[in-house]
Design a protein around this motif. Structure first.
Motif, PDB file in Angstrom:
ATOM      1  N   LYS A   1      61.355   5.059  68.299  1.00 28.46           N
ATOM      2  CA  LYS A   1      62.536   4.922  67.444  1.00 28.46           C
ATOM      3  C   LYS A   1      62.138   5.109  65.982  1.00 28.46           C
ATOM      4  CE  LYS A   1      66.283   1.701  66.412  1.00 28.46           C
ATOM      5  NZ  LYS A   1      66.830   0.350  66.694  1.00 28.46           N
ATOM      6  N   ARG A   2      62.955   5.871  65.267  1.00 30.75           N
ATOM      7  CA  ARG A   2      62.651   6.185  63.877  1.00 30.75           C
ATOM      8  C   ARG A   2      62.556   4.917  63.034  1.00 30.75           C
ATOM      9  NH1 ARG A   2      62.968  10.684  60.728  1.00 30.75           N
ATOM     10  NH2 ARG A   2      63.829  11.864  62.470  1.00 30.75           N
ATOM     11  N   LYS A   3      61.507   4.823  62.222  1.00 30.65           N
ATOM     12  CA  LYS A   3      61.327   3.687  61.333  1.00 30.65           C
ATOM     13  C   LYS A   3      61.962   3.992  59.978  1.00 30.65           C
ATOM     14  CE  LYS A   3      56.930   2.495  63.536  1.00 30.65           C
ATOM     15  NZ  LYS A   3      55.481   2.288  63.345  1.00 30.65           N
ATOM     16  N   GLU A   4      62.003   2.993  59.120  1.00 28.06           N
ATOM     17  CA  GLU A   4      62.528   3.194  57.776  1.00 28.06           C
ATOM     18  C   GLU A   4      61.665   4.219  57.049  1.00 28.06           C
ATOM     19  OE1 GLU A   4      63.428   0.664  53.676  1.00 28.06           O
ATOM     20  OE2 GLU A   4      62.847  -0.376  55.519  1.00 28.06           O
ATOM     21  N   LEU A   5      62.302   5.205  56.439  1.00 25.19           N
ATOM     22  CA  LEU A   5      61.589   6.320  55.835  1.00 25.19           C
ATOM     23  C   LEU A   5      61.694   6.312  54.318  1.00 25.19           C
ATOM     24  CD1 LEU A   5      62.688   9.199  58.250  1.00 25.19           C
ATOM     25  CD2 LEU A   5      60.637   7.780  58.377  1.00 25.19           C
ATOM     26  N   THR A   6      60.647   6.824  53.677  1.00 23.45           N
ATOM     27  CA  THR A   6      60.629   7.029  52.233  1.00 23.45           C
ATOM     28  C   THR A   6      60.359   8.496  51.955  1.00 23.45           C
ATOM     29  OG1 THR A   6      59.816   4.801  51.791  1.00 23.45           O
ATOM     30  CG2 THR A   6      59.471   6.458  50.066  1.00 23.45           C
ATOM     31  N   LYS A   7      61.148   9.097  51.092  1.00 18.73           N
ATOM     32  CA  LYS A   7      60.999  10.514  50.791  1.00 18.73           C
ATOM     33  C   LYS A   7      59.922  10.724  49.730  1.00 18.73           C
ATOM     34  CE  LYS A   7      63.772  14.627  49.888  1.00 18.73           C
ATOM     35  NZ  LYS A   7      65.141  15.155  49.644  1.00 18.73           N
ATOM     36  N   ILE A   8      59.064  11.739  49.939  1.00 19.21           N
ATOM     37  CA  ILE A   8      57.998  12.076  48.998  1.00 19.21           C
ATOM     38  C   ILE A   8      58.191  13.522  48.553  1.00 19.21           C
ATOM     39  CG2 ILE A   8      55.504  12.332  48.686  1.00 19.21           C
ATOM     40  CD1 ILE A   8      55.118  10.304  50.923  1.00 19.21           C
ATOM     41  N   GLN A   9      58.098  13.764  47.254  1.00 13.52           N
ATOM     42  CA  GLN A   9      58.200  15.125  46.731  1.00 13.52           C
ATOM     43  C   GLN A   9      57.040  15.393  45.779  1.00 13.52           C
ATOM     44  OE1 GLN A   9      62.229  15.117  45.035  1.00 13.52           O
ATOM     45  NE2 GLN A   9      62.823  16.600  46.602  1.00 13.52           N
ATOM     46  N   TYR A  10      56.425  16.571  45.909  1.00 12.77           N
ATOM     47  CA  TYR A  10      55.390  16.977  44.962  1.00 12.77           C
ATOM     48  C   TYR A  10      55.238  18.492  45.028  1.00 12.77           C
ATOM     49  CZ  TYR A  10      52.340  17.066  49.119  1.00 12.77           C
ATOM     50  OH  TYR A  10      51.793  17.311  50.351  1.00 12.77           O
ATOM     51  N   SER A  11      54.577  19.051  44.042  1.00 19.60           N
ATOM     52  CA  SER A  11      54.398  20.502  43.962  1.00 19.60           C
ATOM     53  C   SER A  11      52.918  20.851  43.917  1.00 19.60           C
ATOM     54  CB  SER A  11      55.092  21.058  42.709  1.00 19.60           C
ATOM     55  OG  SER A  11      56.478  20.784  42.740  1.00 19.60           O
ATOM     56  N   ARG A  12      52.597  21.988  44.508  1.00 21.14           N
ATOM     57  CA  ARG A  12      51.246  22.524  44.477  1.00 21.14           C
ATOM     58  C   ARG A  12      51.332  24.049  44.375  1.00 21.14           C
ATOM     59  NH1 ARG A  12      50.120  18.296  43.251  1.00 21.14           N
ATOM     60  NH2 ARG A  12      48.539  16.829  44.043  1.00 21.14           N
ATOM     61  N   PRO A  13      50.254  24.728  43.929  1.00 17.92           N
ATOM     62  CA  PRO A  13      50.298  26.192  43.799  1.00 17.92           C
ATOM     63  C   PRO A  13      50.703  26.866  45.110  1.00 17.92           C
ATOM     64  CG  PRO A  13      48.358  25.324  42.710  1.00 17.92           C
ATOM     65  CD  PRO A  13      48.982  24.175  43.428  1.00 17.92           C
ATOM     66  N   THR A  14      51.548  27.868  45.006  1.00 16.61           N
ATOM     67  CA  THR A  14      52.085  28.547  46.190  1.00 16.61           C
ATOM     68  C   THR A  14      50.985  29.117  47.078  1.00 16.61           C
ATOM     69  OG1 THR A  14      54.101  29.114  44.991  1.00 16.61           O
ATOM     70  CG2 THR A  14      53.614  30.393  46.980  1.00 16.61           C
ATOM     71  N   VAL A  15      49.957  29.710  46.464  1.00 13.85           N
ATOM     72  CA  VAL A  15      48.867  30.307  47.240  1.00 13.85           C
ATOM     73  C   VAL A  15      48.190  29.253  48.111  1.00 13.85           C
ATOM     74  CG1 VAL A  15      46.616  31.427  47.105  1.00 13.85           C
ATOM     75  CG2 VAL A  15      48.457  32.154  45.582  1.00 13.85           C
ATOM     76  N   GLN A  16      47.954  28.072  47.523  1.00  6.50           N
ATOM     77  CA  GLN A  16      47.302  27.005  48.280  1.00  6.50           C
ATOM     78  C   GLN A  16      48.206  26.492  49.396  1.00  6.50           C
ATOM     79  OE1 GLN A  16      46.016  23.977  45.548  1.00  6.50           O
ATOM     80  NE2 GLN A  16      44.599  25.337  44.457  1.00  6.50           N
ATOM     81  N   VAL A  17      49.484  26.333  49.087  1.00  6.61           N
ATOM     82  CA  VAL A  17      50.427  25.845  50.098  1.00  6.61           C
ATOM     83  C   VAL A  17      50.511  26.823  51.266  1.00  6.61           C
ATOM     84  CG1 VAL A  17      52.837  25.271  50.576  1.00  6.61           C
ATOM     85  CG2 VAL A  17      51.770  24.498  48.446  1.00  6.61           C
ATOM     86  N   ASP A  18      50.575  28.127  50.955  1.00  4.83           N
ATOM     87  CA  ASP A  18      50.659  29.129  52.024  1.00  4.83           C
ATOM     88  C   ASP A  18      49.406  29.120  52.895  1.00  4.83           C
ATOM     89  OD1 ASP A  18      53.145  29.897  51.206  1.00  4.83           O
ATOM     90  OD2 ASP A  18      52.458  31.647  50.064  1.00  4.83           O
ATOM     91  N   LYS A  19      48.254  28.908  52.270  1.00  2.71           N
ATOM     92  CA  LYS A  19      47.005  28.876  53.030  1.00  2.71           C
ATOM     93  C   LYS A  19      46.987  27.676  53.981  1.00  2.71           C
ATOM     94  CE  LYS A  19      43.308  30.159  50.932  1.00  2.71           C
ATOM     95  NZ  LYS A  19      42.094  30.223  50.072  1.00  2.71           N
ATOM     96  N   VAL A  20      47.407  26.502  53.478  1.00  5.16           N
ATOM     97  CA  VAL A  20      47.468  25.304  54.320  1.00  5.16           C
ATOM     98  C   VAL A  20      48.495  25.492  55.434  1.00  5.16           C
ATOM     99  CG1 VAL A  20      48.024  22.844  54.367  1.00  5.16           C
ATOM    100  CG2 VAL A  20      46.702  23.787  52.462  1.00  5.16           C
ATOM    101  N   LYS A  21      49.601  26.133  55.107  1.00  7.99           N
ATOM    102  CA  LYS A  21      50.654  26.362  56.100  1.00  7.99           C
ATOM    103  C   LYS A  21      50.125  27.193  57.268  1.00  7.99           C
ATOM    104  CE  LYS A  21      54.683  27.526  54.489  1.00  7.99           C
ATOM    105  NZ  LYS A  21      55.796  28.370  53.956  1.00  7.99           N
ATOM    106  N   ARG A  22      49.347  28.231  56.941  1.00 10.27           N
ATOM    107  CA  ARG A  22      48.777  29.064  58.004  1.00 10.27           C
ATOM    108  C   ARG A  22      47.780  28.285  58.846  1.00 10.27           C
ATOM    109  NH1 ARG A  22      48.738  32.925  53.813  1.00 10.27           N
ATOM    110  NH2 ARG A  22      46.509  32.541  53.432  1.00 10.27           N
TER     111      ARG A  22
END
Length: 444
Positions: free
Chosen positions: A397-418
């Motif tokens: 069952k879903r627990k209480e959630l907290t939203k997190i937002q942050y930014s990082r360089p697109t190239v790094q994010v794409d590499k992690v995504k892959r």
């Protein structure tokens, strides 16, 4: 103008033998010799089949009780370089008829090969291979080893073969841990044969298989099964997940990654590299999230030359077009399992049950127990019908959630995504947070 002259293109024994023995290690040589005995086993029907390897101070002996070799094959095929004994009804391991001779010349300077097929008892031998290599050919240009008749045997004696290599090379004698290496390799390479009843012994020690071929399968968890035929090959692909691998500190070989067999010999064990497509052709790269994934691939053919396996049998020919076709089918079967692992994020049984009890989610509790029940272990060889992957919904069952937002360089994010195989930036954030939490935080 044509004439009656010709240029001699005969190979020199010494050069030819030096070339074929140059790039193979001693363990692979011994495994080639064992392969010959395994091939004899596949062609025989006997009780208590055995293969025995004995390391002596100045000898190596390999014995099997798997029926022996016919006199015709012994005299005309077995000792020919490039001679392959064809058997249309069995899937054998020998490819180019080189392994036996290559191993003999690599390991020692003398040998005896004794075999009895129930009718004929013969011994092929040579007492000085160094001299044999430099000896002139016979008048007809053929290379020959000596043969003598063996002693008369009791009619009840079962067929057998025994190779004795002596006058061992100095470089071979320096391999002080060779016996331990062979024990390990036998438990891996011939794991399927051992599960079928063929026993292997090294210096009177019986070798146990590295793993069995049972996986969890019930109404809640069902492995995917794919059967196909391509260019003379029969292929079976089984994909599932092993819940016990989710948080295991030491991985259990044969229970994760891809395990690939060619004519029942294990070629790749728990492989998570590009050789089985990880990180290639748009496929996701392997990550610890995918340790519970387990895939078995069985590629079989009566014509061993069609198998996409290297001559040393320790890898696959990834450029082979048929293997590329098989690889695509492997990933078609793997994708639903890997997607399930990404979205469900399997937890260990104790945590799963605890969370289920907290949320009063009885179905999660029930499914988690049933999916891990030893009573539901089934052999993958009993799975001979096409089937799609199915797994229980193990999200508490879903627990209480907290939203997190942050930014990082697109190239790094794409590499992690892959690397993660994530389909969105949101999923990248969720998975990286979860990985850090699992590694660094105490959930008590």
């Amino acid at each position: 103008m044509p004439c009656d002259k010709s240029a001699n293109a005969d190979p020199k024994k010494e050069f030819f033998i030096d070339v074929i023995t140059m790039d193979i290690d001693y363990p692979d040589c011994i495994l080639d010799l064992i392969d010959n005995s395994v091939d004899a086993y596949t062609r025989s029907e006997i009780d208590d089949p055995q293969i025995r390897v004995t390391f002596g101070e100045d000898s190596l002996e390999i014995y099997d009780n798997c029926g022996g070799i016919s006199e015709h094959d012994l005299l005309n095929t077995v000792f020919r370089f490039g001679g392959h004994v064809a058997h249309d009804s069995t899937d054998t391991l020998g490819i180019y008829g080189v392994g036996l001779k290559r191993a003999i010349f690599k390991i020692g300077n003398a040998f005896e090969f004794e075999t009895y097929d129930g009718v004929n008892h013969n011994i092929v031998y040579e007492n000085d291979l160094s001299e044999w290599k430099t000896r002139d050919d016979d008048e007809d240009g053929k290379w020959r080893f000596k043969v003598r008749a063996g002693a008369e045997l009791d009619q009840e004696t079962h067929g057998f073969s025994e190779l004795r290599i002596t006058k061992l090379k100095d470089s071979y004698k320096k391999m002080v841990t060779l016996d331990a290496k062979i024990i390990e390799e036998i438990s891996i390479k011939y794991v399927l044969f051992m599960n079928r009843g063929l026993s292997f012994w090294v210096d009177n020690l019986k070798i146990e298989p590295l793993f069995n071929f049972e996986v969890l399968s019930n109404e809640y968890l069902q492995p995917s099964v794919k059967l196909l035929e391509k260019d003379g090959l029969k292929v079976k692909i089984v994909c599932t997940y092993n819940p016990r691998e989710s948080l295991r500190s030491e991985r259990e070989e044969g229970r994760y990654g891809w395990n690939v067999f060619c004519n029942d010999r294990l070629i790749l064990l728990s492989n998570t590299t590009k050789e089985t497509g990880w990180g290639e052709l748009g496929n996701i790269a392997f990550h610890q999230l995918y340790y519970p994934f387990c895939g078995y691939v069985f590629i079989n053919s009566h014509d061993v030359r069609k198998l996409p396996v290297k001559t040393t049998k320790n890898g696959l020919v990834t450029s082979d077009n048929t293997y590329k076709f098989i690889l695509n089918e492997m990933w078609n079967q793997a994708t639903p399992v890997l997607k399930y692992l990404r979205t469900s994020r399997l937890m260990d049984e104790e945590t799963l049950i605890k969370d289920a009890e907290k949320s009063a989610n009885e179905k999660v509790l029930q499914d988690s127990k049933l999916a891990r029940s030893n009573a539901d272990q089934k052999s993958i060889f009993s799975m001979n019908e096409k089937a799609s992957f199915k797994a229980p919904d193990m999200k508490p069952k879903r627990k209480e959630l907290t939203k997190i937002q942050y930014s990082r360089p697109t190239v790094q994010v794409d590499k992690v995504k892959r690397k993660l195989g994530a389909e969105s930036n949101k999923k990248v954030g969720e998975l990286t947070f979860d990985l850090f939490y699992d590694e660094e935080c105490d959930d008590a």
